[in-house]
Design a protein around this motif. Structure first.
Motif, PDB file in Angstrom:
ATOM      1  N   GLU A  11      50.942  39.019  35.135  1.00 52.69           N
ATOM      2  CA  GLU A  11      49.602  38.427  35.186  1.00 52.69           C
ATOM      3  C   GLU A  11      48.636  39.044  34.181  1.00 52.69           C
ATOM      4  O   GLU A  11      47.506  38.558  34.031  1.00 52.69           O
ATOM      5  CB  GLU A  11      49.014  38.525  36.597  1.00 52.69           C
ATOM      6  N   ASP A  12      49.050  40.089  33.478  1.00 59.48           N
ATOM      7  CA  ASP A  12      48.244  40.647  32.394  1.00 59.48           C
ATOM      8  C   ASP A  12      48.454  39.874  31.087  1.00 59.48           C
ATOM      9  O   ASP A  12      47.759  40.145  30.099  1.00 59.48           O
ATOM     10  CB  ASP A  12      48.589  42.119  32.163  1.00 59.48           C
ATOM     11  N   SER A  70      37.206  46.064  35.249  1.00 55.66           N
ATOM     12  CA  SER A  70      37.389  45.046  36.267  1.00 55.66           C
ATOM     13  C   SER A  70      38.301  45.595  37.353  1.00 55.66           C
ATOM     14  O   SER A  70      39.118  46.498  37.110  1.00 55.66           O
ATOM     15  CB  SER A  70      38.006  43.783  35.665  1.00 55.66           C
ATOM     16  N   ASN A  71      38.197  45.050  38.538  1.00 53.27           N
ATOM     17  CA  ASN A  71      39.019  45.513  39.652  1.00 53.27           C
ATOM     18  C   ASN A  71      40.501  45.295  39.369  1.00 53.27           C
ATOM     19  O   ASN A  71      41.352  46.073  39.821  1.00 53.27           O
ATOM     20  CB  ASN A  71      38.622  44.784  40.933  1.00 53.27           C
ATOM     21  N   SER A  72      40.814  44.262  38.609  1.00 48.57           N
ATOM     22  CA  SER A  72      42.217  43.901  38.394  1.00 48.57           C
ATOM     23  C   SER A  72      42.958  44.905  37.502  1.00 48.57           C
ATOM     24  O   SER A  72      44.187  44.945  37.520  1.00 48.57           O
ATOM     25  CB  SER A  72      42.312  42.508  37.789  1.00 48.57           C
TER      26      SER A  72
END
Length: 123
Positions: A89-90, A61-63
């Protein structure tokens, strides 16, 4: 069928690293697309990274691109998720999953799931 068991989650500070493991039994994991999803409270389950079915190609994923790396040890029938430069945010429950499709990215296309392991990143 394949059974999946995750391990390696825990509490880590921002910028830290963790390695998650997904041990498979019952079938050879490399014959499936195998990867990782995560789910934060109140959010949908999100694709993170995976191996294509029957091959060594990976996709992310981009994140997490550039921070996380998926790897595997076929002799141990295990897939890993190496997570670096972790951010708050992970924080999520991370799930290992396997699919009979070639390169699936949505959770609907995965057939087998582990029980999940909690990753918490403190700020």
């Amino acid at each position: 069928q394949v059974q999946l068991v995750e391990s390696g989650g825990g509490l880590v500070q921002t910028g830290g690293s963790l390695r998650l493991s997904c041990a498979a039994s019952g079938r050879t994991l490399s014959s499936y697309a195998a990867g990782w999803f995560r789910q934060a409270p109140g959010k949908e389950r999100e694709f993170v990274a995976a191996f294509v079915r029957g091959g060594s190609s990976t996709y992310y994923s981009n994140s997490v691109q550039g921070r996380f790396t998926i790897s595997r040890d076929n002799a141990k029938n295990t897939v890993y998720l190496h997570m670096n430069n972790l951010k708050p945010e992970d924080t999520a429950v991370y799930y290992c999953a396997a699919s009979v499709y070639t390169a699936p990215q949505t959770y609907h296309d995965y057939n087998y799931w582990g029980q999940g392991t909690q990753v918490t990143v403190s700020s």
